[in-house]
Design an enzyme around this catalytic site. Structure first.
Site, PDB file in Angstrom:
ATOM      1  CE1 TYR A 106      -3.757  -2.685   5.538  1.00 45.91           C
ATOM      2  CE2 TYR A 106      -3.821  -0.455   5.396  1.00 45.91           C
ATOM      3  CZ  TYR A 106      -3.710  -1.328   4.837  1.00 45.91           C
ATOM      4  OH  TYR A 106      -3.706  -1.526   3.332  1.00 45.91           O
ATOM      5  CE  LYS A 147      -1.408  -4.583   3.330  1.00 44.69           C
ATOM      6  NZ  LYS A 147      -1.705  -5.853   2.754  1.00 44.69           N
ATOM      7  CB  SER A 177      -0.905   0.092   1.265  1.00 43.44           C
ATOM      8  OG  SER A 177      -1.383   1.225   1.405  1.00 43.44           O
ATOM      9  CG  ASP A 183      -7.040  11.646   6.430  1.00 47.03           C
ATOM     10  OD1 ASP A 183      -6.784  10.445   6.076  1.00 47.03           O
ATOM     11  OD2 ASP A 183      -8.360  11.879   6.428  1.00 47.03           O
TER      12      ASP A 183
HETATM   13  C1  UD1 Z   1      -6.884   4.750   3.778  1.00 46.70           C
HETATM   14  C2  UD1 Z   1      -5.835   4.473   4.850  1.00 46.70           C
HETATM   15  C3  UD1 Z   1      -4.625   3.698   4.114  1.00 46.70           C
HETATM   16  C4  UD1 Z   1      -5.265   2.504   3.666  1.00 46.70           C
HETATM   17  C5  UD1 Z   1      -6.161   2.876   2.320  1.00 46.70           C
HETATM   18  C6  UD1 Z   1      -6.942   1.677   2.127  1.00 46.70           C
HETATM   19  C7  UD1 Z   1      -5.873   6.205   6.627  1.00 46.70           C
HETATM   20  C8  UD1 Z   1      -5.466   7.321   7.111  1.00 46.70           C
HETATM   21  N1  UD1 Z   1      -5.415   5.784   5.363  1.00 46.70           N
HETATM   22  O1  UD1 Z   1      -6.246   5.603   2.735  1.00 46.70           O
HETATM   23  O2  UD1 Z   1      -3.878   3.506   5.338  1.00 46.70           O
HETATM   24  O3  UD1 Z   1      -4.220   2.140   2.826  1.00 46.70           O
HETATM   25  O4  UD1 Z   1      -7.216   3.879   3.088  1.00 46.70           O
HETATM   26  O5  UD1 Z   1      -7.837   2.007   0.834  1.00 46.70           O
HETATM   27  O6  UD1 Z   1      -6.931   5.843   6.941  1.00 46.70           O
HETATM   28  N2  UD1 Z   1     -12.767  11.084   3.660  1.00 46.70           N
HETATM   29  C9  UD1 Z   1     -13.656  11.785   4.126  1.00 46.70           C
HETATM   30  N3  UD1 Z   1     -14.768  11.252   4.942  1.00 46.70           N
HETATM   31  C10 UD1 Z   1     -14.927   9.732   4.937  1.00 46.70           C
HETATM   32  C11 UD1 Z   1     -13.734   8.889   4.533  1.00 46.70           C
HETATM   33  C12 UD1 Z   1     -12.630   9.645   3.802  1.00 46.70           C
HETATM   34  O7  UD1 Z   1     -13.602  13.067   4.134  1.00 46.70           O
HETATM   35  O8  UD1 Z   1     -15.872   9.588   5.413  1.00 46.70           O
HETATM   36  C13 UD1 Z   1     -11.495  11.586   2.946  1.00 46.70           C
HETATM   37  C14 UD1 Z   1     -10.359  11.444   3.879  1.00 46.70           C
HETATM   38  O9  UD1 Z   1     -10.024  12.247   4.646  1.00 46.70           O
HETATM   39  C15 UD1 Z   1      -9.403  11.327   2.598  1.00 46.70           C
HETATM   40  C16 UD1 Z   1     -10.048  10.642   1.445  1.00 46.70           C
HETATM   41  O10 UD1 Z   1     -11.462  10.826   1.526  1.00 46.70           O
HETATM   42  O11 UD1 Z   1      -8.775  12.597   2.314  1.00 46.70           O
HETATM   43  C17 UD1 Z   1      -9.464   9.316   0.939  1.00 46.70           C
HETATM   44  O12 UD1 Z   1      -9.867   8.727   2.188  1.00 46.70           O
HETATM   45  P1  UD1 Z   1      -9.763   6.909   2.312  1.00 46.70           P
HETATM   46  O13 UD1 Z   1     -10.612   6.394   1.352  1.00 46.70           O
HETATM   47  O14 UD1 Z   1     -10.073   6.560   3.628  1.00 46.70           O
HETATM   48  O15 UD1 Z   1      -8.379   6.562   1.773  1.00 46.70           O
HETATM   49  P2  UD1 Z   1      -6.962   7.034   2.367  1.00 46.70           P
HETATM   50  O16 UD1 Z   1      -7.112   7.908   3.662  1.00 46.70           O
HETATM   51  O17 UD1 Z   1      -5.956   7.862   1.578  1.00 46.70           O
END
Ligand code: UD1
Length: 347
Positions: free
Chosen positions: A156, A160, A131, A305
Site C-alpha cells: 500500500y 503512494k 501519505s 512501525d
Molecule cells: C498506518 C500505516 C501507514 C498508513 C496509515 C493510514 C503501518 C505500518 N502504517 O500508519 O502506512 O498510511 O496507517 O492511516 O501500518 N497501534 C496500536 N494498536 C493498534 C493499532 C495501532 O498500538 O491496534 C499503534 C501503532 O503501533 C502506531 C500507532 O498506533 O504506533 C498508530 O497506528 P496506525 O493508526 O495504524 O497508523 P500508522 O501506523 O502511523
C-alpha cells in the site's frame, strides 16, 4: 465564490473517509462537486448525508476507474471541471501485504487512467492523495518535504511512493499539467454533524477506530503494539490530524492550482499538526473525553512501525496559508461521537 463563477471539481473516491469530508468543504467553499466512486469500500449513503449537511447535491457517478474506456467517457462528460482531486485507492496496509497485485493493479491503473484521460482532454489541475508513509523511517524530525523518500514497508505504502513518481514523470513530459501531492500524517476524527466519519470494513488496522470500536464493545480489547520504543512512555509517536482540517487543506490546494499567479508544475505538502503524540497519550485523552476506561494490553511490536513520525508544517503554512486548527481532544471526541451515533443507529 458566487454561483455564477462556481468551479466544478471532480473528486474520485468522494464517498470514502477523507473524500467525503473534502466534498463537504468544497461545497461549503462554493465549488460544485462531481463524485466518482466504485463503492468498493464505501457507501452511497455518504452522499445523502453530505446533502443533509450542505443542502447541496453533488453529481454522483458509480464507476470503477480501472476500466479505461469508462474512465475516459466519464472525464469526457465532465471535461468542463477545473480540477480533479484523486482519492480513489485501496488503503489497508495488512490487506496490501496479502494481496500486493490487487493493490498495485487498483491504485496504479486508476491513477494512470485518470491522468491519461485528463491529458487527452487537456484537463490540467490534479491533487493527489499521498501519505507520510513515503518517508519510511525518516532521518530527521520534524519531517520536511525535502526529506528523501524511502521504500515503504507495505505494498500500500509503495503504491503512494511510486504514484508520486509516476506523477512527477508525467508532469516533466508536459508543460500545461500541474499537480499537488498532499502527504497525510495520521487522519482521525469525524465531521461535527456526527453524520459522516471513518467506517473501516472488518477489523480496523488503525489506532483510532480500534479504540472507539473497543469502547463501543465491538472489539474486546486494544492491543498496544510495543512499549519499548525510545519515546517518553515507550509507545510510538505520531502526528494525528483532524480529517476536517485535512479536508480544508484540499480546498486551498485546489484554489492554489486554479490561481494562475500561484500555480507551479508540481508541489508537495505535508499535512499534519506538527505535534507528536504517543499511543498512550491518545488512550489517555480518549479516557478523558469519553469518561470511559479503555480495555488494553501491551503486545509485541508491529512490523513496519517506526518510533517517531511528525511533520514539519512550515511549507503548508507559508505557501498554502493553511494550518491545522483542531487539537487532539477535539479529534478524539469527534471520533467517539461518530462511533456512538453509528452504533446507536445500527442497533
Ligand atoms: C498506518 C500505516 C501507514 C498508513 C496509515 C493510514 C503501518 C505500518 N502504517 O500508519 O502506512 O498510511 O496507517 O492511516 O501500518 N497501534 C496500536 N494498536 C493498534 C493499532 C495501532 O498500538 O491496534 C499503534 C501503532 O503501533 C502506531 C500507532 O498506533 O504506533 C498508530 O497506528 P496506525 O493508526 O495504524 O497508523 P500508522 O501506523 O502511523
Amino acid at each position: 465564490m458566487n454561483k455564477a463563477t462556481a468551479s466544478k471539481v471532480i473528486v474520485t473516491g468522494g464517498c470514502g473517509y477523507i473524500g467525503s469530508h473534502t466534498v463537504i468543504e468544497l461545497q461549503q467553499s462554493g465549488f460544485d462537486v462531481i463524485v466518482v466512486d466504485d463503492l468498493s469500500n464505501s457507501s452511497a449513503e455518504t452522499i445523502d448525508r453530505s446533502v443533509q449537511i450542505t443542502g447541496k447535491s453533488p453529481v454522483f457517478v458509480n464507476l470503477d476507474l480501472k476500466d479505461e474506456k469508462a474512465c475516459y467517457s466519464f472525464f469526457k462528460e465532465h471535461q468542463e471541471a477545473s480540477g480533479v482531486i484523486h482519492f480513489a485507492a485501496h488503503k489497508a496496509v495488512g490487506e496490501s501485504v496479502q494481496k500486493p497485485l490487487m493493490y498495485y493493479q487498483n491504485n496504479f491503473f486508476s491513477l494512470i487512467n485518470c491522468l491519461s484521460a485528463m491529458h487527452e482532454l487537456e484537463m490540467n489541475n490534479f491533487i493527489f492523495s499521498s501519505s507520510a508513509t513515503v518517508y519510511g523511517t525518516p532521518e530527521t524530525l520534524p519531517i520536511t518535504e525535502s526529506e528523501q523518500t524511502q521504500r515503504p514497508f507495505s505494498p500500500y505504502g509503495n503504491t503512494k511512493k511510486v504514484a508520486e513518481e509516476i506523477l512527477e514523470d508525467f508532469i516533466d513530459s508536459t508543460d500545461k499539467f500541474a499537480a499537488i501531492s498532499l502527504r497525510y500524517f495520521n487522519p482521525i476524527g469525524a465531521h461535527d454533524s456526527g453524520l459522516i466519519g471513518e467506517l473501516p470494513s472488518g477489523i480496523p488496522n488503525n489506532l483510532m477506530p480500534y479504540i472507539t470500536q473497543t469502547a463501543a464493545g465491538v472489539r474486546e480489547k486494544l492491543m498496544i503494539f510495543g512499549n519499548d520504543y525510545p519515546t517518553k512512555d515507550g509507545t510510538p509517536i505520531r502526528d494525528y490530524i483532524h480529517v476536517v482540517d485535512l479536508a480544508k487543506a484540499h480546498v486551498v490546494a485546489i484554489q492554489r492550482l486554479l490561481d494562475k499567479k500561484k500555480k507551479k508544475n508540481y508541489e508537495i505538502f505535508n499535512l499534519g499538526t506538527g505535534i507528536g503524540y504517543s499511543v498512550m497519550d491518545v488512550i489517555q485523552t480518549f479516557e478523558e473525553v469519553s469518561g470511559q476506561k479503555l480495555n488494553y494490553e501491551i503486545t509485541d511490536r508491529r512490523p513496519g512501525d517506526v518510533p517517531f513520525l511528525f511533520a514539519s508544517t512550515d511549507l503548508a503554512k507559508e505557501k498554502l496559508g493553511w494550518v491545522a486548527e483542531k487539537n487532539l481532544s477535539e479529534m478524539i471526541s469527534s471520533s467517539w461521537e461518530w462511533e456512538r451515533n453509528f452504533r446507536n443507529k445500527n442497533k
